[in-house]
Design an enzyme around this catalytic site. Structure first.
Site, mmCIF file in Angstrom:
data_model
loop_
_atom_site.group_PDB
_atom_site.id
_atom_site.type_symbol
_atom_site.label_atom_id
_atom_site.label_comp_id
_atom_site.label_asym_id
_atom_site.label_seq_id
_atom_site.Cartn_x
_atom_site.Cartn_y
_atom_site.Cartn_z
ATOM 1 N N LYS A 259 10.183 1.392 31.304
ATOM 2 C CA LYS A 259 9.273 1.821 32.362
ATOM 3 C C LYS A 259 7.826 1.475 32.015
ATOM 4 O O LYS A 259 7.048 1.067 32.886
ATOM 5 C CB LYS A 259 9.408 3.326 32.608
ATOM 6 C CG LYS A 259 8.484 3.866 33.715
ATOM 7 C CD LYS A 259 8.749 3.199 35.062
ATOM 8 C CE LYS A 259 7.762 3.627 36.143
ATOM 9 N NZ LYS A 259 7.963 4.982 36.635
ATOM 10 N N LYS B 40 -2.221 7.447 34.318
ATOM 11 C CA LYS B 40 -1.430 8.146 33.296
ATOM 12 C C LYS B 40 -0.474 7.190 32.602
ATOM 13 O O LYS B 40 -0.336 7.195 31.365
ATOM 14 C CB LYS B 40 -0.680 9.304 33.956
ATOM 15 C CG LYS B 40 0.214 10.117 33.027
ATOM 16 C CD LYS B 40 1.664 9.683 33.075
ATOM 17 C CE LYS B 40 2.306 9.942 34.418
ATOM 18 N NZ LYS B 40 3.751 9.548 34.425
#
Length: 306
Positions: free
Chosen positions: A170, A238
């Site tokens: 990811k 983030k």
């Protein structure tokens, strides 16, 4: 054969359409969300729990889709979800969290007699709604086999490797997404300021080597100035932070990721953290003091648009 009972924790932008697809596939479900009202649209078809720990008490499979690593840790550890698991339950964390935290949660689940997968996704809200998410699974293959039917109701599953490796995949995905959004922003603004119609430039590039889903979808968003969030910029920031943290842990320097991180940081400093991550164009426009709109374009570009 009886369908496994699923506890789904986190019914937000991504979680809600995923819950819908799991219900459509016939899975019995219990839902929990910090803001309970987000569960209400499903109350006639699923149980709604008042706490995360009570939601998992009878669950065979527990899926978390939460905003960040600290949020996942708070639910799994501080709110007692791991302690409340049934023996042989499987926890599937589909949030984006640091790989080190995924490994820690895997160890905690193993100590409690439960299975664990870190299975973050790519595809955004469009993929969540259409059940075409790319699901990157880390953990034991035997555990994945037990819950494969659940995950395949949400998209395409790829087993990446041991616990934590799904999160590494990811991070790789988010590095490509973030950097490519930056490249598309710069390319379209450059073309527009030089007198070309950015819509025509995007159309031409889609047929060549620069074609990509980012250019196709987010390039169109930039041209249309549609920055309502499918994926908020604060979440992309983030993820860029996690990429840089992981790089530092591995002794790597990633200049493009660092630059993209800084651009998203500037976007948030301008108060646009809730804009879609394609809104990185807004930070670029702010830096240059121009907008990629007809009123600000040179005469040649305006003529091309008419």
């Amino acid at each position: 054969m009886n369908q496994p009972h699923i506890a789904f924790l986190g019914v937000g932008l991504m979680g809600a359409p995923m819950v819908e697809n799991l219900l459509q596939a016939g899975f019995p479900m219990t839902l929990w969300n910090r803001t309970a009202s987000k569960c209400e649209p499903f109350a006639a078809r699923a149980e709604v729990a008042s706490t995360a720990a009570s939601a998992v008490a009878d669950a065979d499979v527990v899926i978390t889709m939460l905003e960040s690593g600290p949020a996942v840790d708070a639910v799994l550890v501080e709110q007692g979800v791991i302690d409340a698991l049934r023996p042989d339950a499987v926890v599937i964390d589909m949030s984006s969290v640091p790989p080190s935290l995924a490994r820690e949660h895997a160890a905690r689940c193993a100590a409690a007699g439960a299975g664990y997968l870190d299975a973050p996704v790519s595809g955004g809200t469009v993929g969540a709604e259409s059940a075409t998410l790319s699901i990157m699974a880390g953990g034991e293959g035997a555990v994945l086999d037990r819950v494969r039917a659940v995950l395949e109701s949400l998209g395409k599953v790829t087993h990446i490797g041991p616990a934590g490796s799904g999160q590494l995949a990811k991070l790789a995905n988010q590095a490509i997404v973030g950097i490519t959004i930056g490249a598309v922003s710069e390319a379209l603004l450059l073309a527009a300021r030089g007198g070309a119609d950015p819509a025509a430039v995007r159309e031409a590039l889609m047929g060549g080597f620069a074609g990509s889903r980012i250019l196709e979808l987010h390039g169109q968003r930039m041209i249309d100035r549609r920055f309502e969030p499918g994926a908020p910029s604060r979440i992309q920031l983030k993820d860029m932070r996690m990429i840089l943290d992981e790089a530092r842990a591995e002794g790597l320097t990633l200049p493009l990721a660092q630059r993209t991180h800084d651009e998203y940081q500037a976007l948030l400093a301008n108060g646009q953290g809730e804009a879609d991550h394609s809104g990185l164009l807004l930070a670029l426009e702010h830096l240059n003091g121009v907008r990629m709109t007809a009123a600000d374009l040179p005469p040649r570009a305006q003529a091309n648009r008419e």
